[in-house]
Design a protein around this motif. Sequence first.
Motif, PDB file in Angstrom:
ATOM      1  N   LEU A   1      -1.072  -1.081   2.758  1.00 25.11           N
ATOM      2  CA  LEU A   1      -1.430  -0.626   3.930  1.00 25.11           C
ATOM      3  C   LEU A   1      -2.485   0.380   3.529  1.00 25.11           C
ATOM      4  N   PHE A   2      -3.725   0.492   3.978  1.00 21.58           N
ATOM      5  CA  PHE A   2      -4.744   1.247   3.582  1.00 21.58           C
ATOM      6  C   PHE A   2      -5.122   1.398   2.324  1.00 21.58           C
ATOM      7  N   PRO A   3      -5.322   0.468   1.614  1.00 16.05           N
ATOM      8  CA  PRO A   3      -5.798   0.278   0.212  1.00 16.05           C
ATOM      9  C   PRO A   3      -7.074   1.060   0.036  1.00 16.05           C
ATOM     10  N   GLU A   4      -7.969   1.062   0.724  1.00 11.71           N
ATOM     11  CA  GLU A   4      -9.271   1.387   0.438  1.00 11.71           C
ATOM     12  C   GLU A   4      -9.269   2.925   0.600  1.00 11.71           C
ATOM     13  N   ARG A   5      -8.279   3.577   1.425  1.00 16.50           N
ATOM     14  CA  ARG A   5      -8.068   4.973   1.410  1.00 16.50           C
ATOM     15  C   ARG A   5      -7.361   5.379   0.310  1.00 16.50           C
ATOM     16  N   ILE A   6      -6.545   4.737  -0.100  1.00 18.23           N
ATOM     17  CA  ILE A   6      -5.809   5.311  -1.297  1.00 18.23           C
ATOM     18  C   ILE A   6      -6.459   5.205  -2.562  1.00 18.23           C
ATOM     19  N   GLY A   7      -7.463   3.993  -2.610  1.00 21.65           N
ATOM     20  CA  GLY A   7      -8.370   4.122  -3.686  1.00 21.65           C
ATOM     21  C   GLY A   7      -9.491   5.156  -3.847  1.00 21.65           C
ATOM     22  N   GLN A   8      -9.646   5.769  -2.610  1.00 25.45           N
ATOM     23  CA  GLN A   8     -10.483   6.954  -2.962  1.00 25.45           C
ATOM     24  C   GLN A   8      -9.905   8.047  -3.762  1.00 25.45           C
ATOM     25  N   TYR A   9      -8.538   8.412  -3.544  1.00 25.76           N
ATOM     26  CA  TYR A   9      -7.966   9.584  -4.238  1.00 25.76           C
ATOM     27  C   TYR A   9      -7.785   9.171  -5.614  1.00 25.76           C
ATOM     28  N   GLY A  10      -8.259   7.815  -6.349  1.00 29.46           N
ATOM     29  CA  GLY A  10      -7.944   7.524  -7.922  1.00 29.46           C
ATOM     30  C   GLY A  10      -6.545   7.421  -8.165  1.00 29.46           C
ATOM     31  N   VAL A  11      -5.688   6.956  -7.103  1.00 33.37           N
ATOM     32  CA  VAL A  11      -4.166   6.478  -7.410  1.00 33.37           C
ATOM     33  C   VAL A  11      -4.010   5.558  -8.261  1.00 33.37           C
ATOM     34  N   ARG A  12      -3.102   5.729  -9.157  1.00 33.04           N
ATOM     35  CA  ARG A  12      -2.285   4.632 -10.094  1.00 33.04           C
ATOM     36  C   ARG A  12      -0.911   4.842 -10.079  1.00 33.04           C
ATOM     37  N   ARG A  13      -0.324   4.071 -10.868  1.00 38.54           N
ATOM     38  CA  ARG A  13       1.309   4.139 -11.137  1.00 38.54           C
ATOM     39  C   ARG A  13       1.392   4.926 -12.506  1.00 38.54           C
ATOM     40  N   CYS A  14       2.662   5.604 -12.435  1.00 37.51           N
ATOM     41  CA  CYS A  14       3.160   6.039 -13.602  1.00 37.51           C
ATOM     42  C   CYS A  14       4.455   5.528 -13.887  1.00 37.51           C
TER      43      CYS A  14
ATOM     44  N   HIS B   1       3.672   6.498 -18.576  1.00 43.97           N
ATOM     45  CA  HIS B   1       2.744   5.693 -18.795  1.00 43.97           C
ATOM     46  C   HIS B   1       1.810   5.254 -17.712  1.00 43.97           C
ATOM     47  N   TYR B   2       0.692   4.936 -17.930  1.00 51.35           N
ATOM     48  CA  TYR B   2      -0.043   4.732 -16.656  1.00 51.35           C
ATOM     49  C   TYR B   2      -0.902   3.629 -16.475  1.00 51.35           C
ATOM     50  N   GLY B   3      -0.901   2.851 -15.281  1.00 51.56           N
ATOM     51  CA  GLY B   3      -1.637   1.930 -15.185  1.00 51.56           C
ATOM     52  C   GLY B   3      -1.695   1.451 -13.680  1.00 51.56           C
TER      53      GLY B   3
ATOM     54  N   SER C   1       2.601  13.141  -7.774  1.00 49.93           N
ATOM     55  CA  SER C   1       2.853  13.739  -9.144  1.00 49.93           C
ATOM     56  C   SER C   1       4.337  13.730  -9.615  1.00 49.93           C
ATOM     57  N   GLY C   2       5.073  12.873  -8.959  1.00 44.98           N
ATOM     58  CA  GLY C   2       6.529  12.779  -9.103  1.00 44.98           C
ATOM     59  C   GLY C   2       7.364  13.920  -8.809  1.00 44.98           C
TER      60      GLY C   2
ATOM     61  N   THR D   1       8.690   3.883 -11.167  1.00 44.93           N
ATOM     62  CA  THR D   1       7.412   3.882 -11.096  1.00 44.93           C
ATOM     63  C   THR D   1       7.154   4.988  -9.850  1.00 44.93           C
ATOM     64  N   TYR D   2       6.201   5.599 -10.060  1.00 42.99           N
ATOM     65  CA  TYR D   2       5.663   6.540  -8.862  1.00 42.99           C
ATOM     66  C   TYR D   2       4.205   6.765  -8.955  1.00 42.99           C
ATOM     67  N   SER D   3       3.527   7.087  -7.892  1.00 47.21           N
ATOM     68  CA  SER D   3       2.318   7.101  -7.648  1.00 47.21           C
ATOM     69  C   SER D   3       1.717   8.304  -8.428  1.00 47.21           C
ATOM     70  N   SER D   4       0.489   8.523  -9.090  1.00 46.09           N
ATOM     71  CA  SER D   4       0.131   9.519  -9.922  1.00 46.09           C
ATOM     72  C   SER D   4      -1.372   9.585  -9.620  1.00 46.09           C
TER      73      SER D   4
END
Length: 371
Positions: A201-214, A288-290, A351-352, A327-330
């Motif tokens: 859901l809303f991947p383009e908006r999430i992408g604007q915040y530079g979110v990745r997984r930790c 670890h991030y990606g 930020s966990g 994993t969580y969003s970072s």
Amino acid sequence: MAQYDLAVVGAGIVGLAHALAAARRGLRVVVIDRDAQANGASIRNFGLVVVSGQEPGISRSRAERSRAIWLDLAAEAGLDVLHRGKLVVARRPEALSVLQAFAATPDGDDCALLSPADVTARLPALHGAEIAGGLYSPHELRVESCEVLPKLTAFLAEQMGVEFRFGVAVTAIEPGRVVTSAGPVHAVKVAVCPGDDLTSLFPERIGQYGVRRCKLQMLRLADPGFQLGAALVSDLSLLRYEGYALLPEAAALRRRLESEQADELANGVHLIVTQSADGSLVIGDSHHYGTTPDPFGSEEVDRLILREFARLFPAAQRTVTARWTGTYSSARHAAFRDAPHEDIRLVMVTSGTGASTGFALGEETVAELFG
């Protein structure tokens, strides 16, 4: 046709926080989740509500408010608070300097600086460890996440009238309507709390915040025969919490850790130790991030975590009874709230710190949507 005031997508701690805030206003709420129960970061963590060490400003304020709500819920919903407070053990003079600087800030007002003798008096199991001093914070709370989430869900359903739809996938969000695998759900407002799902859901908006997984690794140790009384962290943790890491004194600690514990820093290892009701210890973790981290735990990373534990508890048994990854969003910011539409909010803790700040975020979002 049922009409809800608020539909919440996601039944992790952030989603439940939004449902609670709305239900307390007397609103009709439905929570939708693709899994049969919460199964992500909300139950794979320490269950530690951290206040001291949060970045000064909005993160600290949210943690203070969320702590108050946790205490209210402990009474209302029968949620067990297993221990309170946090003991920060400084193994190096540089770490003690960071704690002294923190204690001198407004956020450190209620914390107590400790001598080495004070530290071991609070926790005799630390005898034999190299200790320069410490700091005690009275603010932290510890709950058992995998037990608290189901209890909170049941409380919201049975006492607050929140409806839950588990095992239902959300495929699209439209103003006034949530499209799901079980048919449309009609709601005046929608709060999307997707955890670390970055694409549904809303991947383009999430992408604007530079979110990745930790990805993190954690372990459970058998009852060591002593009682903690409070959560425990040490030197490496001071570089991971902005409330400490942003202090000028942290630069010297970082330089020393880079020369002495480069492997730990490279794997994002720091030490948190909490205790469960059965006496067992939850310890960790790593970072670890990606975009899509691999799902495999590393024996080397577990070894680094256990080695750091042994530095503080040299005489303690270290029988591992469970290991897991999560994993969580970072992202650069601790959390964000985005508005794809005036009646829709996308809310992510990046930020966990969902357990530490999520309840305040829920209140903020509901206030923003409903006035």
